[in-house]
Design a protein around this motif. Structure first.
Motif, PDB file in Angstrom:
ATOM      1  N   SER A  25       0.850  -1.189   0.000  1.00 16.05           N
ATOM      2  CA  SER A  25       0.000   0.000   0.000  1.00 16.05           C
ATOM      3  C   SER A  25       0.880   1.232   0.000  1.00 16.05           C
ATOM      4  N   ASN A  26       0.282   2.351  -0.345  1.00 19.28           N
ATOM      5  CA  ASN A  26       0.971   3.624  -0.214  1.00 19.28           C
ATOM      6  C   ASN A  26      -0.049   4.713   0.029  1.00 19.28           C
ATOM      7  N   GLY A  27       0.414   5.755   0.651  1.00 21.61           N
ATOM      8  CA  GLY A  27      -0.395   6.938   0.889  1.00 21.61           C
ATOM      9  C   GLY A  27       0.535   8.130   0.927  1.00 21.61           C
ATOM     10  N   GLY A  28       0.211   9.151   0.198  1.00 22.06           N
ATOM     11  CA  GLY A  28       1.057  10.335   0.132  1.00 22.06           C
ATOM     12  C   GLY A  28       1.884  10.358  -1.135  1.00 22.06           C
ATOM     13  N   LYS A  29       2.153  11.562  -1.588  1.00 21.12           N
ATOM     14  CA  LYS A  29       2.840  11.759  -2.863  1.00 21.12           C
ATOM     15  C   LYS A  29       4.245  11.150  -2.886  1.00 21.12           C
ATOM     16  N   GLU A  30       5.023  11.337  -1.828  1.00 18.82           N
ATOM     17  CA  GLU A  30       6.395  10.822  -1.812  1.00 18.82           C
ATOM     18  C   GLU A  30       6.410   9.298  -1.879  1.00 18.82           C
ATOM     19  N   TYR A  31       5.488   8.666  -1.167  1.00 16.00           N
ATOM     20  CA  TYR A  31       5.405   7.208  -1.179  1.00 16.00           C
ATOM     21  C   TYR A  31       4.928   6.703  -2.538  1.00 16.00           C
ATOM     22  N   ALA A  32       3.986   7.408  -3.139  1.00 12.24           N
ATOM     23  CA  ALA A  32       3.515   7.035  -4.475  1.00 12.24           C
ATOM     24  C   ALA A  32       4.641   7.137  -5.493  1.00 12.24           C
ATOM     25  N   SER A  33       5.454   8.172  -5.373  1.00  5.15           N
ATOM     26  CA  SER A  33       6.581   8.357  -6.287  1.00  5.15           C
ATOM     27  C   SER A  33       7.573   7.200  -6.175  1.00  5.15           C
ATOM     28  N   ILE A  34       7.884   6.808  -4.951  1.00  2.00           N
ATOM     29  CA  ILE A  34       8.804   5.680  -4.744  1.00  2.00           C
ATOM     30  C   ILE A  34       8.209   4.406  -5.333  1.00  2.00           C
ATOM     31  N   ASP A 139       1.577  -7.131 -17.224  1.00  3.60           N
ATOM     32  CA  ASP A 139       0.536  -8.154 -17.060  1.00  3.60           C
ATOM     33  C   ASP A 139       0.499  -8.869 -15.709  1.00  3.60           C
ATOM     34  N   ASP A 140       1.378  -8.503 -14.764  1.00  3.48           N
ATOM     35  CA  ASP A 140       1.330  -9.188 -13.472  1.00  3.48           C
ATOM     36  C   ASP A 140       1.472  -8.256 -12.272  1.00  3.48           C
ATOM     37  N   MET A 141       1.894  -7.025 -12.497  1.00  2.00           N
ATOM     38  CA  MET A 141       2.019  -6.048 -11.421  1.00  2.00           C
ATOM     39  C   MET A 141       0.959  -4.974 -11.626  1.00  2.00           C
ATOM     40  N   TYR A 142       0.447  -4.453 -10.518  1.00  2.00           N
ATOM     41  CA  TYR A 142      -0.537  -3.381 -10.655  1.00  2.00           C
ATOM     42  C   TYR A 142      -0.530  -2.481  -9.431  1.00  2.00           C
ATOM     43  N   ARG A 143      -1.107  -1.302  -9.622  1.00  2.00           N
ATOM     44  CA  ARG A 143      -1.347  -0.344  -8.542  1.00  2.00           C
ATOM     45  C   ARG A 143      -2.747   0.212  -8.768  1.00  2.00           C
ATOM     46  N   LEU A 144      -3.580   0.172  -7.740  1.00  2.00           N
ATOM     47  CA  LEU A 144      -4.944   0.684  -7.812  1.00  2.00           C
ATOM     48  C   LEU A 144      -5.080   1.789  -6.769  1.00  2.00           C
ATOM     49  N   GLU A 145      -5.321   2.992  -7.248  1.00  2.00           N
ATOM     50  CA  GLU A 145      -5.418   4.155  -6.373  1.00  2.00           C
ATOM     51  C   GLU A 145      -6.885   4.378  -6.025  1.00  2.00           C
ATOM     52  N   TYR A 146      -7.245   4.101  -4.795  1.00  2.00           N
ATOM     53  CA  TYR A 146      -8.634   4.201  -4.371  1.00  2.00           C
ATOM     54  C   TYR A 146      -8.985   5.571  -3.801  1.00  2.00           C
ATOM     55  N   GLU A 147      -7.990   6.372  -3.460  1.00  2.00           N
ATOM     56  CA  GLU A 147      -8.230   7.744  -3.011  1.00  2.00           C
ATOM     57  C   GLU A 147      -7.196   8.662  -3.679  1.00  2.00           C
ATOM     58  N   PRO A 148      -7.443   9.026  -4.941  1.00  2.00           N
ATOM     59  CA  PRO A 148      -6.449   9.772  -5.712  1.00  2.00           C
ATOM     60  C   PRO A 148      -5.984  11.086  -5.075  1.00  2.00           C
ATOM     61  N   GLU A 150      -5.304  11.753  -2.152  1.00  2.00           N
ATOM     62  CA  GLU A 150      -4.305  11.485  -1.109  1.00  2.00           C
ATOM     63  C   GLU A 150      -3.248  10.479  -1.579  1.00  2.00           C
ATOM     64  N   TYR A 151      -3.314  10.092  -2.848  1.00  2.00           N
ATOM     65  CA  TYR A 151      -2.397   9.108  -3.434  1.00  2.00           C
ATOM     66  C   TYR A 151      -2.445   7.774  -2.675  1.00  2.00           C
ATOM     67  N   LYS A 152      -3.593   7.432  -2.133  1.00  2.00           N
ATOM     68  CA  LYS A 152      -3.734   6.173  -1.402  1.00  2.00           C
ATOM     69  C   LYS A 152      -4.040   5.059  -2.393  1.00  2.00           C
ATOM     70  N   ALA A 153      -3.227   4.001  -2.300  1.00  2.00           N
ATOM     71  CA  ALA A 153      -3.333   2.918  -3.267  1.00  2.00           C
ATOM     72  C   ALA A 153      -2.885   1.599  -2.646  1.00  2.00           C
ATOM     73  N   PHE A 154      -3.205   0.530  -3.353  1.00  2.00           N
ATOM     74  CA  PHE A 154      -2.665  -0.788  -3.025  1.00  2.00           C
ATOM     75  C   PHE A 154      -2.359  -1.484  -4.335  1.00  2.00           C
ATOM     76  N   GLY A 155      -1.641  -2.568  -4.247  1.00  2.00           N
ATOM     77  CA  GLY A 155      -1.309  -3.313  -5.451  1.00  2.00           C
ATOM     78  C   GLY A 155      -0.439  -4.498  -5.117  1.00  2.00           C
TER      79      GLY A 155
END
Length: 184
Positions: A25-34, A139-148, A150-155
């Motif tokens: 998971s990630n939350g926040g711009k810096e974490y999303a960038s990484i 085709d096997d890695m993904y990131r789904l941002e559920y709260e754009p 705040e850059y909150k995502a999982f994958g």
């Protein structure tokens, strides 16, 4: 002493090296960038991404921009981006992507399209009325941002089943979207 950002980078690097199917998971711009930089660095064929508009505030974060720029040096790799807004088409970084496409003689290795209203409905229908950003890598890695906002995502770095579902949705919507002829 490790910072939380370095610990996060180390954790993701371990997961990707192991081809782990665990959710991250990630939350926040810096974490999303990484996270995006690690996904980009570990993609060898293709990226399909739906996003608000390839907004400069995230894309130009150092980790993300460097990894994206490196990815685009490999002309055998593809990048297909579906945007919800064309507000950034004449601005960086989309302007640079269009220039890269022109350098490649418009060989369709880089394509950027604007979603249609029908496409928005298709995506919202899959996500309980939300217009979630998402990306599929090889085709096997993904990131789904559920709260754009705040850059909150999982994958996952290794979940072909979920990646396939997202890729099918992306392809369906991408094919009926409007090709953008950027400002190169």
């Amino acid at each position: 002493m490790c910072t939380p950002l370095n610990e996060y980078r180390d954790y993701l690097t371990k997961l990707v090296k192991e081809k782990s199917p665990l959710l991250f998971s990630n939350g926040g711009k810096e974490y999303a960038s990484i996270l995006m930089s690690i996904l980009l660095k570990n993609t060898s064929k293709s990226i399909c991404m739906f996003c608000e508009g390839f907004k400069p505030d995230l894309i130009t974060e150092t980790d993300y921009w460097e990894a994206l720029s490196e990815y685009l040096t490999h002309t055998e790799r593809t990048l297909r981006v579906l945007v919800n807004s064309n507000a950034y088409v004449d601005k960086e970084p989309l302007k640079t992507l269009f220039a890269k496409q022109a350098e490649r003689n418009n060989d369709d290795t880089i394509q950027i399209r604007l979603i249609t209203e029908e496409g928005r409905k298709d995506i919202m229908g899959q996500f309980n009325g939300a217009l979630n950003n998402f990306a599929v890598f090889d085709d096997d890695m993904y990131r789904l941002e559920y709260e754009p906002s705040e850059y909150k995502a999982f994958g996952s770095f290794n979940n072909p089943e979920d990646a396939k579902l997202l890729l099918e949705l992306f392809n369906k919507v991408f094919e009926k979207s409007e090709q953008l002829n950027g400002a190169a």
